[in-house]
Scaffold this motif. Structure first.
Motif, short mmCIF file in Angstrom:
data_model
loop_
_atom_site.label_atom_id
_atom_site.label_comp_id
_atom_site.label_asym_id
_atom_site.label_seq_id
_atom_site.Cartn_x
_atom_site.Cartn_y
_atom_site.Cartn_z
N HIS A 123 79.11 -72.60 12.61
CA HIS A 123 78.36 -73.06 11.44
C HIS A 123 79.26 -73.11 10.20
CE1 HIS A 123 75.27 -73.63 8.46
NE2 HIS A 123 75.69 -72.53 7.84
N ALA A 124 80.01 -72.04 9.96
CA ALA A 124 80.87 -71.98 8.77
C ALA A 124 81.94 -73.06 8.80
CB ALA A 124 81.50 -70.60 8.66
N LEU A 125 82.60 -73.24 9.95
CA LEU A 125 83.67 -74.23 10.04
C LEU A 125 83.14 -75.67 10.03
CD1 LEU A 125 86.09 -72.43 12.53
CD2 LEU A 125 86.35 -72.71 10.04
N ALA A 126 82.00 -75.89 10.66
CA ALA A 126 81.40 -77.23 10.64
C ALA A 126 80.98 -77.58 9.22
CB ALA A 126 80.21 -77.30 11.60
N SER A 127 80.44 -76.61 8.50
CA SER A 127 80.02 -76.84 7.11
C SER A 127 81.22 -77.14 6.22
CB SER A 127 79.28 -75.62 6.57
OG SER A 127 78.10 -75.41 7.29
N ALA A 128 82.33 -76.42 6.44
CA ALA A 128 83.50 -76.58 5.58
C ALA A 128 84.35 -77.80 5.94
CB ALA A 128 84.37 -75.32 5.65
N TYR A 129 84.54 -78.04 7.23
CA TYR A 129 85.46 -79.09 7.67
C TYR A 129 84.79 -80.28 8.35
CZ TYR A 129 89.03 -75.53 6.75
OH TYR A 129 89.84 -74.61 6.16
N HIS A 130 83.52 -80.16 8.62
CA HIS A 130 82.76 -81.24 9.29
C HIS A 130 83.28 -81.55 10.69
CE1 HIS A 130 80.81 -81.66 5.47
NE2 HIS A 130 82.00 -81.78 4.88
N ARG A 169 75.42 -60.99 23.55
CA ARG A 169 74.61 -61.55 22.46
C ARG A 169 75.35 -61.48 21.13
NH1 ARG A 169 70.22 -59.59 25.38
NH2 ARG A 169 70.35 -57.53 24.45
N ARG A 170 76.02 -60.35 20.88
CA ARG A 170 76.77 -60.21 19.62
C ARG A 170 77.92 -61.20 19.55
NH1 ARG A 170 75.71 -54.98 20.98
NH2 ARG A 170 77.82 -54.56 21.71
N VAL A 171 78.65 -61.37 20.66
CA VAL A 171 79.75 -62.32 20.69
C VAL A 171 79.22 -63.74 20.50
CG1 VAL A 171 81.50 -63.35 22.21
CG2 VAL A 171 81.27 -60.87 22.07
N GLN A 172 78.11 -64.06 21.15
CA GLN A 172 77.51 -65.38 21.01
C GLN A 172 77.09 -65.63 19.57
OE1 GLN A 172 73.63 -65.94 22.83
NE2 GLN A 172 74.27 -67.96 23.56
N ARG A 173 76.45 -64.64 18.94
CA ARG A 173 76.00 -64.79 17.55
C ARG A 173 77.19 -64.99 16.62
NH1 ARG A 173 72.24 -67.04 14.89
NH2 ARG A 173 72.52 -66.48 12.73
N THR A 174 78.26 -64.25 16.83
CA THR A 174 79.47 -64.41 16.01
C THR A 174 80.04 -65.81 16.16
OG1 THR A 174 79.98 -62.05 16.16
CG2 THR A 174 81.82 -63.52 15.64
N LEU A 175 80.09 -66.32 17.39
CA LEU A 175 80.63 -67.66 17.62
C LEU A 175 79.75 -68.71 16.93
CD1 LEU A 175 82.73 -69.48 18.90
CD2 LEU A 175 81.36 -69.49 20.99
N ILE A 176 78.44 -68.54 17.01
CA ILE A 176 77.54 -69.49 16.34
C ILE A 176 77.77 -69.47 14.83
CG2 ILE A 176 75.10 -69.89 15.75
CD1 ILE A 176 74.49 -69.15 18.71
N GLU A 177 77.94 -68.29 14.26
CA GLU A 177 78.20 -68.18 12.82
C GLU A 177 79.54 -68.83 12.46
OE1 GLU A 177 77.84 -63.98 12.13
OE2 GLU A 177 75.64 -64.05 12.28
N GLU A 178 80.56 -68.64 13.30
CA GLU A 178 81.86 -69.26 13.05
C GLU A 178 81.76 -70.78 13.12
OE1 GLU A 178 84.72 -67.59 15.76
OE2 GLU A 178 84.75 -65.66 14.72
N TYR A 200 91.16 -70.25 9.85
CA TYR A 200 90.40 -71.26 9.09
C TYR A 200 89.23 -70.62 8.36
CZ TYR A 200 92.99 -75.15 11.16
OH TYR A 200 93.98 -76.03 11.52
N LEU A 201 88.57 -69.67 9.00
CA LEU A 201 87.46 -68.98 8.33
C LEU A 201 87.96 -68.22 7.10
CD1 LEU A 201 85.52 -67.66 11.44
CD2 LEU A 201 84.63 -69.23 9.71
N ALA A 202 89.14 -67.59 7.23
CA ALA A 202 89.71 -66.87 6.09
C ALA A 202 90.02 -67.83 4.94
CB ALA A 202 90.96 -66.12 6.52
N LEU A 203 90.50 -69.01 5.28
CA LEU A 203 90.82 -70.00 4.24
C LEU A 203 89.56 -70.47 3.51
CD1 LEU A 203 93.54 -72.15 6.04
CD2 LEU A 203 93.88 -70.59 4.09
N THR A 204 88.43 -70.49 4.21
CA THR A 204 87.19 -70.91 3.57
C THR A 204 86.55 -69.76 2.78
OG1 THR A 204 85.76 -70.31 5.44
CG2 THR A 204 86.68 -72.55 5.44
N GLY A 205 87.11 -68.56 2.93
CA GLY A 205 86.55 -67.40 2.26
C GLY A 205 85.32 -66.84 2.95
N ARG A 206 85.05 -67.31 4.17
CA ARG A 206 83.85 -66.89 4.90
C ARG A 206 84.12 -65.99 6.08
NH1 ARG A 206 80.55 -72.47 5.55
NH2 ARG A 206 79.07 -72.06 3.88
N GLY A 207 85.38 -65.71 6.33
CA GLY A 207 85.62 -64.95 7.56
C GLY A 207 86.69 -63.92 7.43
#
Length: 172
Positions: free
Chosen positions: A139-146, A128-137, A163-170
């Motif tokens: 979401h963040a990358l889809a929001s930033a890069y579409h 569940r934790r791994v799944q939640r992390t992937l969903i958050e990733e 890529y998450l680090a470049l967006t400042g979200r990961g």
């Protein structure tokens, strides 16, 4: 796994999947059947679990469910209530990961440690934790890069992290 002690300390135990599998293999020793008081009982496999779900849906009592399950493993032999505990103990010993127990002592005070560990709950919690992390990733990358979910999930984890680090979200 963390376990509290009466002395106030907490013992921590880490078991890897490889260690658990090796432990189970050593205990099972390639057996597929057990002889329990003259009754031949087959060690359960995945399809047995599916049958048990069907039995459970029939809303049988716990005793009837146990008798039905164990009867299936005994090749359809009608079992007496007195047979059930011995068969259940033999099956638990043959597959120790189903009813996993720790017997040890606390390192600081030497107090006896006996605890049941729900390996299924631990594994499902981790998934569940791994799944939640992937969903958050995603979401963040889809929001930033579409990008689409499919494109994001296809990326290796290390690249998603970059890529998450470049967006400042990961993670960096």
């Amino acid at each position: 796994v963390t376990l509290p002690c009466a002395c106030g300390e907490t013992a921590s135990l880490e078991l890897t999947a490889a260690e658990l599998l090796a432990f189970a293999r050593d205990r099972a020793a390639g057996r597929t059947e057990l002889d329990v008081g003259g009754v031949r009982v087959r060690i359960p496999v995945g399809r047995d679990q599916l049958r048990w779900l069907e039995l459970g849906r029939a809303r049988a009592s716990d005793a009837d469910l146990a008798r039905g399950v164990l009867s299936q493993l005994a090749g359809g032999v009608a079992l007496e209530d007195a047979d059930l505990p011995a068969i259940e103990r033999a099956l638990a010993e043959a597959d120790p990961l189903v009813d996993f127990q720790i017997d040890s002592s606390y390192p600081d005070c030497g107090a006896a440690l006996h605890a049941a560990v729900d390996l299924e709950a631990i594994a499902l919690g981790r998934l569940r934790r791994v799944q939640r992390t992937l969903i958050e990733e995603v979401h963040a990358l889809a929001s930033a890069y579409h990008w689409t979910e499919e494109q994001i999930v296809a990326l290796p984890a290390w690249r998603r992290g970059e890529y998450l680090a470049l967006t400042g979200r990961g993670r960096s």
